[in-house]
Design an enzyme around this catalytic site. Structure first.
Site, PDB file in Angstrom:
ATOM      1  N   GLU A 232       0.889  -1.172   0.000  1.00 13.91           N
ATOM      2  CA  GLU A 232       0.000   0.000   0.000  1.00 13.91           C
ATOM      3  C   GLU A 232       0.918   1.210   0.000  1.00 13.91           C
ATOM      4  O   GLU A 232       1.571   1.514   0.991  1.00 13.91           O
ATOM      5  CB  GLU A 232      -0.911  -0.014   1.227  1.00 13.91           C
ATOM      6  CG  GLU A 232      -2.052   1.000   1.128  1.00 13.91           C
ATOM      7  CD  GLU A 232      -1.792   2.272   1.912  1.00 13.91           C
ATOM      8  OE1 GLU A 232      -1.402   3.279   1.258  1.00 13.91           O
ATOM      9  OE2 GLU A 232      -1.962   2.278   3.131  1.00 13.91           O
ATOM     10  N   CYS A 266      -2.105   8.778   3.125  1.00  9.48           N
ATOM     11  CA  CYS A 266      -2.084   8.330   1.730  1.00  9.48           C
ATOM     12  C   CYS A 266      -3.466   8.405   1.092  1.00  9.48           C
ATOM     13  O   CYS A 266      -3.584   8.712  -0.096  1.00  9.48           O
ATOM     14  CB  CYS A 266      -1.574   6.896   1.653  1.00  9.48           C
ATOM     15  SG  CYS A 266       0.137   6.679   2.158  1.00  9.48           S
TER      16      CYS A 266
END
Length: 458
Positions: A232, A266
């Site tokens: 990720e 993020c």
């Protein structure tokens, strides 16, 4: 290599911790391997019992843990405490649901494969290495550790070097809950030492949440050793506002999306792409709210935006904003470093970005928002999809046909309609393109680190 807590609010060193030696790392991986052999033979009920006790420990220590997080990486205190509570909730979620998520799946018509029975089963892989970031120092780790341990795996953690106290807390959390010694072990090592851990034959897989360069490196290492990886990585999420949207609600939510964790997330909305028909109204409200945010000491309850976690992180933000300014972009608010100590940066909104501005393609990991005007929905989608990232996204519209049209065409791992991206343990989470591969959370995330074994019986 010294591992230190450097308070981003003051810039002062709070604590220095010695890294683990190679012998200590070897011993800790050995403890995890031994624990993995025990865990795969324990029942889901027993693992769930231990997991719930560990969750109770988190809840009981939430205020103190929240303060620890804030001192180490600067998150506003209310958000730090909420992170602790969210982590405990996820632990209970996997305690409740893992047995169902990993239950055997029978083939409905085994005769088609010449069998009396055929089924698939999920089995743990063993020791999993987690390389985790500082921005959610508990949540990012727990959302890996809870499903992995409930599946019967053990974990070893290489945490970000600026959050060593959080890393050491996690080193003992699961044992305190009742898990076997070594079920989860922190490795106080530097980035250069990760390769040896990935290569260790006792380690079966690796998961990383972090930067794109770090992800490329770990993925290459995992590939060299034929080991499973889940990544990720970065994101530059689009937040699209179309004419039928509630513009005031969209602007208010956009502010929350951009400044959560002081902009260091993020999955936050970073690029705000607004239809020309509502652009002026949205821009005015969004800029007004961003300009009124309270920036200051993150331990004070009224603070909405704390410091950036590191001085280098603030330097990166300054460079992105100055590049845009130099190339003719309009700074609607912010774009400055406040006076005083610490690594603060003013909440910033930038419009009229030229195509060659770095902000058009690069991720802004701080309280900086980019505004784009789109003449129609297709231009909004073009702008949304023009980066190499594809983590999450949001679209605001009250037109069902338009909603379906946008959902089908956004290059992203998730689309949130009339809201902002949030990670929920009930929903799979992950990205495409340079934002990584594989999934975390929900059943899909737990199954990433299991062997899907096929069984056939005559």
């Amino acid at each position: 290599m010294a591992i230190a807590t450097v308070n981003p609010t003051t810039g002062k060193i709070e604590m220095i911790i010695d890294p683990h030696s190679s012998a200590e790392v070897d011993a800790r991986i050995g403890e995890a391997a031994a624990a993995a052999r025990l865990l795969r033979t324990t029942t889901f009920a027993k693992r769930a019992e231990w997991m719930r006790v560990a969750a109770d420990i988190l809840d009981a220590q939430a205020p103190g843990l929240g303060e620890l997080i804030t001192v180490e990486m600067g998150k506003p205190i209310a958000q730090s405490i909420a992170e602790v509570e969210k982590s405990a909730k996820a632990m209970r979620f996997y305690a409740d649901h893992s047995e169902g998520f990993l239950a055997d799946i029978p083939l409905a018509e085994p005769a088609t494969v010449n069998a009396s029975r055929a089924w698939t089963r999920y089995e743990p892989l063993g020791v999993i290495l987690a390389v985790m970031p500082w921005n959610y120092p508990l949540w990012q780790v727990i959302r890996f550790a809870a499903p992995a341990l409930m599946a019967g795996n053990a974990g070893v953690l290489k945490h970000a070097s600026n959050v060593p106290q959080a890393a050491l807390f996690l080193d003992t959390l699961f044992e305190r809950g009742g898990f076997p010694v070594g079920s989860f072990r922190t490795l106080l090592i530097g980035g250069a030492d990760v390769a040896a851990v990935v290569a260790d034959p006792r380690v079966q897989a690796v998961t990383l949440t972090g930067s794109e360069p770090a992800g490329r490196s770990v993925a290459a290492l995992a590939g060299d050793h034929v080991k499973k990886a889940v990544l990720e990585l970065g994101g530059s999420d689009p937040f699209i506002v179309l004419p039928t949207a509630d513009v005031t609600a969209a602007a208010t939510t956009a502010v929350r999306a951009r400044i959560g964790n002081s902009g260091q997330s993020c999955i936050a909305g970073k690029r705000f792409i607004v239809h020309a028909d509502v652009y002026d109204a949205f821009a005015a409200e969004f800029t007004r709210q961003m300009s009124q945010l309270i920036v200051g000491d993150p331990l004070l309850p009224q603070t909405q935006v704390g410091p950036l976690a590191t001085e280098s992180g603030r330097d990166d933000i300054v460079a992105l904003v100055e590049d845009a300014r130099d190339k003719g972009a309009t700074i609607l608010t912010g774009g400055t470093i406040p006076d005083g100590p610490g690594w603060f940066y003013a909440p910033t909104v930038i419009a009229d970005l030229p195509d060659d501005a770095r902000l058009v393609q690069e991720e802004a990991f701080g309280p900086v928002a980019s505004l784009y005007r789109a003449v129609d929905v297709d231009e909004a989608l073009r702008i949304a999809n023009q980066t190499r990232f594809g983590l999450s996204s949001a679209v605001w519209t009250n037109d069902p046909d338009e909603e379906a049209y946008v959902i089908a065409r956004l290059d992203a791992g998730a689309v949130f309609v009339n809201g902002m991206t949030v990670s929920y343990q009930e929903l799979p989470f992950g990205g495409i393109k340079a934002s990584g591969f594989g999934r975390e959370l929900a059943a899909d995330g737990q199954r990433e680190f299991c062997n899907l074994k096929t069984v056939w019986k005559a």
